[in-house]
Design an enzyme around this catalytic site. Structure first.
Site, PDB file in Angstrom:
ATOM      1  N   HIS A 285       0.852  -1.191   0.000  1.00 30.18           N
ATOM      2  CA  HIS A 285       0.000   0.000   0.000  1.00 30.18           C
ATOM      3  C   HIS A 285       0.886   1.238   0.000  1.00 30.18           C
ATOM      4  O   HIS A 285       1.925   1.252   0.628  1.00 30.18           O
ATOM      5  CB  HIS A 285      -0.901   0.018   1.249  1.00 30.18           C
ATOM      6  CG  HIS A 285      -2.077   0.915   1.110  1.00 30.18           C
ATOM      7  ND1 HIS A 285      -2.007   2.263   1.321  1.00 30.18           N
ATOM      8  CD2 HIS A 285      -3.353   0.664   0.728  1.00 30.18           C
ATOM      9  CE1 HIS A 285      -3.189   2.800   1.103  1.00 30.18           C
ATOM     10  NE2 HIS A 285      -4.027   1.864   0.743  1.00 30.18           N
TER      11      HIS A 285
ATOM     12  N   ASP B  84      -7.974  -5.321  -0.084  1.00 26.54           N
ATOM     13  CA  ASP B  84      -8.421  -6.199  -1.178  1.00 26.54           C
ATOM     14  C   ASP B  84      -8.052  -7.662  -0.966  1.00 26.54           C
ATOM     15  O   ASP B  84      -8.497  -8.521  -1.713  1.00 26.54           O
ATOM     16  CB  ASP B  84      -7.817  -5.692  -2.498  1.00 26.54           C
ATOM     17  CG  ASP B  84      -8.401  -4.327  -2.857  1.00 26.54           C
ATOM     18  OD1 ASP B  84      -7.630  -3.382  -3.054  1.00 26.54           O
ATOM     19  OD2 ASP B  84      -9.639  -4.213  -2.877  1.00 26.54           O
TER      20      ASP B  84
HETATM   21  C1  SDX Z   1      -6.259   0.040  -2.955  1.00 27.48           C
HETATM   22  O1  SDX Z   1      -4.493   4.585  -2.113  1.00 27.48           O
HETATM   23  C2  SDX Z   1      -5.389   3.952  -1.474  1.00 27.48           C
HETATM   24  O2  SDX Z   1      -5.785   4.316  -0.379  1.00 27.48           O
HETATM   25  C3  SDX Z   1      -5.971   2.748  -2.191  1.00 27.48           C
HETATM   26  C4  SDX Z   1      -6.985   1.913  -1.436  1.00 27.48           C
HETATM   27  C5  SDX Z   1      -8.262   2.680  -1.179  1.00 27.48           C
HETATM   28  O3  SDX Z   1      -8.970   2.336  -0.216  1.00 27.48           O
HETATM   29  O4  SDX Z   1      -8.595   3.564  -2.001  1.00 27.48           O
HETATM   30  O5  SDX Z   1      -6.429   1.501  -0.206  1.00 27.48           O
HETATM   31  C6  SDX Z   1      -7.387   0.676  -2.223  1.00 27.48           C
HETATM   32  O6  SDX Z   1      -6.037   0.378  -4.072  1.00 27.48           O
HETATM   33  C7  SDX Z   1      -5.384  -0.947  -2.222  1.00 27.48           C
HETATM   34  C8  SDX Z   1      -4.174  -1.430  -3.084  1.00 27.48           C
HETATM   35  C9  SDX Z   1      -4.672  -2.549  -4.013  1.00 27.48           C
HETATM   36  N1  SDX Z   1      -3.608  -2.927  -4.972  1.00 27.48           N
HETATM   37  C10 SDX Z   1      -2.973  -4.104  -4.880  1.00 27.48           C
HETATM   38  O7  SDX Z   1      -3.135  -4.912  -3.975  1.00 27.48           O
HETATM   39  C11 SDX Z   1      -2.021  -4.372  -6.034  1.00 27.48           C
HETATM   40  C12 SDX Z   1      -0.700  -4.941  -5.507  1.00 27.48           C
HETATM   41  N2  SDX Z   1       0.018  -3.865  -4.762  1.00 27.48           N
HETATM   42  C13 SDX Z   1       0.923  -3.075  -5.497  1.00 27.48           C
HETATM   43  O8  SDX Z   1       0.901  -3.031  -6.847  1.00 27.48           O
HETATM   44  C14 SDX Z   1       1.451  -1.866  -4.748  1.00 27.48           C
HETATM   45  O9  SDX Z   1       1.774  -2.272  -3.474  1.00 27.48           O
HETATM   46  C15 SDX Z   1       0.562  -0.635  -4.693  1.00 27.48           C
HETATM   47  C16 SDX Z   1       0.094  -0.238  -6.034  1.00 27.48           C
HETATM   48  C17 SDX Z   1      -0.610  -0.878  -3.810  1.00 27.48           C
HETATM   49  C18 SDX Z   1       1.387   0.496  -4.085  1.00 27.48           C
HETATM   50  O10 SDX Z   1       2.359   0.800  -4.999  1.00 27.48           O
HETATM   51  P1  SDX Z   1       3.505   1.891  -4.664  1.00 27.48           P
HETATM   52  O11 SDX Z   1       3.224   2.609  -3.396  1.00 27.48           O
HETATM   53  O12 SDX Z   1       3.710   2.672  -5.903  1.00 27.48           O
HETATM   54  O13 SDX Z   1       4.739   0.975  -4.329  1.00 27.48           O
HETATM   55  P2  SDX Z   1       5.794   0.462  -5.404  1.00 27.48           P
HETATM   56  O14 SDX Z   1       5.074  -0.106  -6.570  1.00 27.48           O
HETATM   57  O15 SDX Z   1       6.796   1.564  -5.628  1.00 27.48           O
HETATM   58  O16 SDX Z   1       6.491  -0.745  -4.590  1.00 27.48           O
HETATM   59  C19 SDX Z   1       7.583  -0.522  -3.704  1.00 27.48           C
HETATM   60  C20 SDX Z   1       8.379  -1.834  -3.718  1.00 27.48           C
HETATM   61  C21 SDX Z   1       8.793  -2.269  -5.133  1.00 27.48           C
HETATM   62  O17 SDX Z   1       9.942  -3.063  -4.999  1.00 27.48           O
HETATM   63  P3  SDX Z   1      11.415  -2.365  -5.254  1.00 27.48           P
HETATM   64  O18 SDX Z   1      11.356  -1.667  -6.596  1.00 27.48           O
HETATM   65  O19 SDX Z   1      11.615  -1.404  -4.080  1.00 27.48           O
HETATM   66  O20 SDX Z   1      12.396  -3.525  -5.220  1.00 27.48           O
HETATM   67  O21 SDX Z   1       7.555  -2.898  -3.234  1.00 27.48           O
HETATM   68  C22 SDX Z   1       7.361  -3.861  -4.264  1.00 27.48           C
HETATM   69  C23 SDX Z   1       7.682  -3.170  -5.567  1.00 27.48           C
HETATM   70  O22 SDX Z   1       8.106  -4.112  -6.554  1.00 27.48           O
HETATM   71  N3  SDX Z   1       5.947  -4.263  -4.212  1.00 27.48           N
HETATM   72  C24 SDX Z   1       5.506  -5.508  -4.369  1.00 27.48           C
HETATM   73  C25 SDX Z   1       4.113  -5.435  -4.181  1.00 27.48           C
HETATM   74  N4  SDX Z   1       3.761  -4.173  -3.931  1.00 27.48           N
HETATM   75  C26 SDX Z   1       4.903  -3.453  -3.950  1.00 27.48           C
HETATM   76  N5  SDX Z   1       6.158  -6.664  -4.651  1.00 27.48           N
HETATM   77  C27 SDX Z   1       5.364  -7.782  -4.754  1.00 27.48           C
HETATM   78  N6  SDX Z   1       4.019  -7.788  -4.576  1.00 27.48           N
HETATM   79  C28 SDX Z   1       3.360  -6.633  -4.291  1.00 27.48           C
HETATM   80  N7  SDX Z   1       2.041  -6.627  -4.122  1.00 27.48           N
END
Ligand code: SDX
Length: 420
Positions: A302, A359
């Protein structure tokens, strides 16, 4: 005396105003930054940018705190019907018993789709995604209720919240070729939705109380989440003076993405894929860590929560209680719990502070109610619509509001001319 902070840029020193919110968050007011320094800020994804001041929802991502209008989510979820929490978000306080009764009656009386719009369902393909139907139908509403510039906004509010539920239920009935079921004033918002989804014209359908309460909990947990992607979209579209209908429709479109609200559907598809692959969840935890794999553990991570999402915690508890009460045994829940267990003890997830988000468990509960996977993000929308409306109203009434128009740092070619 305004507090300030110093910026030293290319040898020159600037005083930038600073202010504090009611929870001691510090805001650096950069509204005059470009005029005074000639410089812009750079913050792709707005991770460190406050787009507004807001009194609706407060999140402390490090402590896992979520409050609606000051009320901790734990004091509302499972204790109030969704319609009353929706009222709280929009009007700022929980309704009195009289207000609650009238509000629920208005929501039901205004939940009948304009008969001119009911025909639209027949033009969508049988397998049309219900998010496409929902966003299209709400974007069509100003054509059928054209007085939106002058009409009392409260009429529009109950119409959008009420009809969204009906559009969702009708899109399901259409997909299975069954006749539409209409809402009744003696049913709550959630009971009406479940009855419209699963009743048949041939016999009365008694909504299981445990599922009505579970849906109340689910929708309340989705009601608002400050400046997330879809809420910021609603604010941006509304800032151009576009009407509430199309602003909400834009929010539905933004929510659909699998990184946002679409994640609940993606979580279920992921759990089913792991189940079909011999429930080999450890293989997928490893895959999610690989840079070169585009597989992510959906429902994990998140932008704001760097601790366990308090909503996921409440949902996980509700799933256990409801499954025990109903004697439900879902292998996907076991896979989800095993995934969580392994990930929360894995350095990759610990280092990046990746925890289950809302989720991760919501889809398991929707599935237990018989709601098809493609409808999960529609249910997220039904929960979030009151939050979007609250933010749209707050934006429209905020004297600081201007049309949203971010800037950029240009990195393209310098001035040049075609060779003639
Ligand atoms: C919602 O904003 C809100 O409040 C949203 C929400 C709401 O109520 O409105 O809470 C609802 O959208 C919840 C999130 C649902 N999405 C997912 O579950 C999809 C999977 N999660 C990710 O794609 C990710 O964690 C996000 C999109 C939620 C957040 O992305 P960020 O903040 O841009 O983080 P990032 O992509 O920069 O990740 C940071 C690191 C990366 O690794 P490095 O480059 O540092 O090595 O964490 C890793 C990412 O690769 N990472 C994950 C991961 N999420 C982040 N690695 C594996 N699996 C994951 N799910």
């Amino acid at each position: 005396m305004t507090e300030t902070c110093k910026l030293i840029l290319r040898g020159k020193e600037y005083e930038i105003p600073v202010f504090e919110g009611t929870e001691k968050e510090i805001g650096i007011d950069i509204r005059k930054l470009r005029d005074t320094t000639g410089a812009l800020t750079y913050d792709p994804g707005y991770g460190n940018t406050g787009s507004c001041k807001s009194g609706i929802t407060y999140i402390d991502g490090d402590k896992g705190i979520l409050r609606y209008r000051g009320y901790p989510i734990e004091s509302l979820a499972g204790k109030f019907p969704f319609s009353q929490v929706a009222y709280l978000l929009i009007y700022g306080d929980l309704p009195t018993p009289e207000q609650a009764k009238e509000w629920r009656r208005q929501l039901t009386l205004n939940s009948f789709i304009h008969q001119g719009m009911v025909n639209f369902f027949s033009f969508f393909p049988l397998d049309a995604h219900p998010m496409s139907i929902l966003s299209s139908m709400i974007a069509a509403m100003p054509s059928f209720y054209p007085n939106y510039e002058k009409e009392d906004i409260n009429n529009i509010i109950v119409r959008v919240i009420g009809q969204a539920k009906t559009i969702a239920a009708f899109s399901y009935k259409k997909s299975i070729g069954e006749p539409y079921i209409y809402p009744k004033t003696d049913h709550s918002y959630c009971a009406n939705f479940l009855r419209m989804m699963f009743a048949s014209p041939a016999e009365e359908y008694v909504v299981p109380k445990v599922f009505e309460k579970a849906l109340d909990l689910l929708l309340i947990l989705h009601v608002d989440h400050e400046q997330n992607c879809s809420t910021s979209t609603v604010r941006m579209v509304g800032s151009s003076m576009a009407n509430l209908y199309v602003s909400v429709s834009a929010g539905i479109s933004a929510l659909w993405g699998r990184l946002h609200g679409g994640a609940n559907e993606a979580v279920l598809n992921m759990l089913e894929m792991i189940y079909k692959d011999g429930a080999n969840y450890k293989k997928y935890v490893e895959l999610a860590k690989k840079k070169d794999s585009d597989f992510r553990l959906m429902g994990f991570g998140h932008r704001v929560y760097k601790n366990y999402d308090p909503r996921a915690k409440l949902l996980k508890g509700a799933v256990d209680a409801i499954f025990a009460e109903m004697g439900i045994n879902d292998p996907l829940l076991e896979i989800a719990k095993n995934l969580e267990e392994v990930a929360l003890n894995d350095e990759y997830f610990i280092e990046r502070k990746l925890y289950p988000n809302i989720d991760f468990y919501s889809g398991i509960l929707y599935r237990a109610m018989g709601i098809p996977t493609q409808m999960f993000t529609v249910l997220f929308s039904l929960g979030r619509i009151p939050g979007w409306i609250a933010h749209w109203l707050e934006m429209r009434n905020d004297p600081d509001t201007r049309i949203h128009r971010p800037r950029q740092i240009y990195t393209g070619p310098n001035e040049r001319y075609p060779h003639t």
